[in-house]
Enzyme design. Sequence first.
Site: not given
Length: 558
Positions: A73, A75, A384
């Site tokens: 969050k 980041t 990711f």
Amino acid sequence: MAYKSDIEIAQEVEIKPIEEIAETAGIERSDLELYGDYKAKINYNAMDKLQDREDGKLILVTAISPTPAGEGKTTTAVGLGDGLKRLGEKAMIAIREPSLGPVFGIKGGAAGGGYAQVVPMEDINLHFTGDFHAIGAANNLLAAMLDNHIHQGNELQIDTRKITWKRAVDMNDRQLRFIVGGLQGKTNGVPREDGFDITVASEIMAVLCLSNSIAELKAKLEQIIIGYTYDDKPVTAGDLYAHGAMAALLKDALKPNLVQTLEHTPAIVHGGPFANIAHGCNSVMATKMALKYADYVVTEAGFGADLGAEKFFDIKCRLSGVKPSAVVLVATIRALKMHGGVAKSELDGENLTALEAGLPNLMKHLENIQDVHGMPAVVAINKFPTDTEAEINLIKTRCKEYGVEVVLSDVWGNGGRGAEDVAKAVIRLAEGYKQHKYVYELDDSITKKIEKVVQKVYGGNGIQLTREAAREIDRLENLGFGNIPICMAKTQYSFSDDPSKIGRPEDFTVTITNVKVSAGAGFIVVLTGKIMTMPGLPKRPAAERIDVDEQGQIHGLF
């Protein structure tokens, strides 16, 4: 592929002198108080010069219920600020300061990560400009004056069995949750049970974060209730004549801190109440100041939207008049699969079944943001390498049913460039802003407020009051505290008060174990389940990996 750690990335970036950052933001040099080359405080009197300037648009970044897989969050908030700047917008970030408890515990720091960080990250994650030390000192000065008053004759007739004020330390230290002090004879005080809260749960933190000026800070400090007399009358910090000295300790801590991101976007990092046991938002002064200096201000609220975002709307916005324009809801596919029942060790492979099972958590948060709070939202998938196209498409399909756009965010690996799509979505949403809604009305009873949060935001059936909680609610309403906001102290891992009930639990009640008034901050803290205001360290705390070399360079912070 070997990835650099957050601290390695931060230490490789050439940081600009903070005076240059201030100049790009339009902050006058006379309003800066330098703390070295790369940190500064902004004098709160700077706001006097900005009153006629139009506010920018405020963007709230929140997240799904947190998991050990991580959501990113802060980041995302940092990267979004950089992304808006890359699109040519005058942007600023306004976020919280990290607590030493999580830094040395299990969660880590709160300066962002990868290529979306605020710097100098070592300073921000450790002592920074000393704000938390000042808050702890003010908290403990009040505690010392309280016990000294009792020792010196107890003119106010304070009942030592009814003292509610605790000492504070900014560390996870379970040994201090419950203590007995004043032992070894009359000269060492009056024996009584006591305890510590972590500094970020202290009412002083909330008071500082909700104050617009020194005068308001002093007024709020004066109203803090520290306990009750033998005939059940509240005793305040003002009754102890402590508020003036406490304000003196806090006069510099009230000034917002200016730093920068890795891409040199101005960032105000100020205040740090926890969101699972406090109200979870950065200071009102920092937010209001940033809105005067920038066209877009990115802020964040702690933990999942059921905690930080609810308190952002129902406490911070209500008490300050701040008006957000759009909400970014951060999620990761890995975290959603954990909400679907997959172990952290098994998250790498594609698993549409688990993702489908975990999506109700995301959907409930979206429902809260759009329907309960009435705000436009975009879902940012924190990317990711293990995410698959099928998994991403599944989320897009489900969110489309809610009329919500899903964008990929790759700020950890690419900084602001990885947030440009999120930034474009935010700009579109902010243009269509409509007034946000509150979950409850101030004239609702305390019990009704709690029930509305549990039923509307958490999706629960209702609440169960312990005898102690019911008795305290009656007392607070009789004392005239029935018409102020509530601050729910609840586990961050679940919509319920049971951290094991992940995803979107149904058919549950929330147990209210106690309530206490934070009269200075202006809200009532509602304690649920087994929530504690002093966390403990894990079996292998992060502190074991942190070190400093002979040149003074810190290692292992991330």
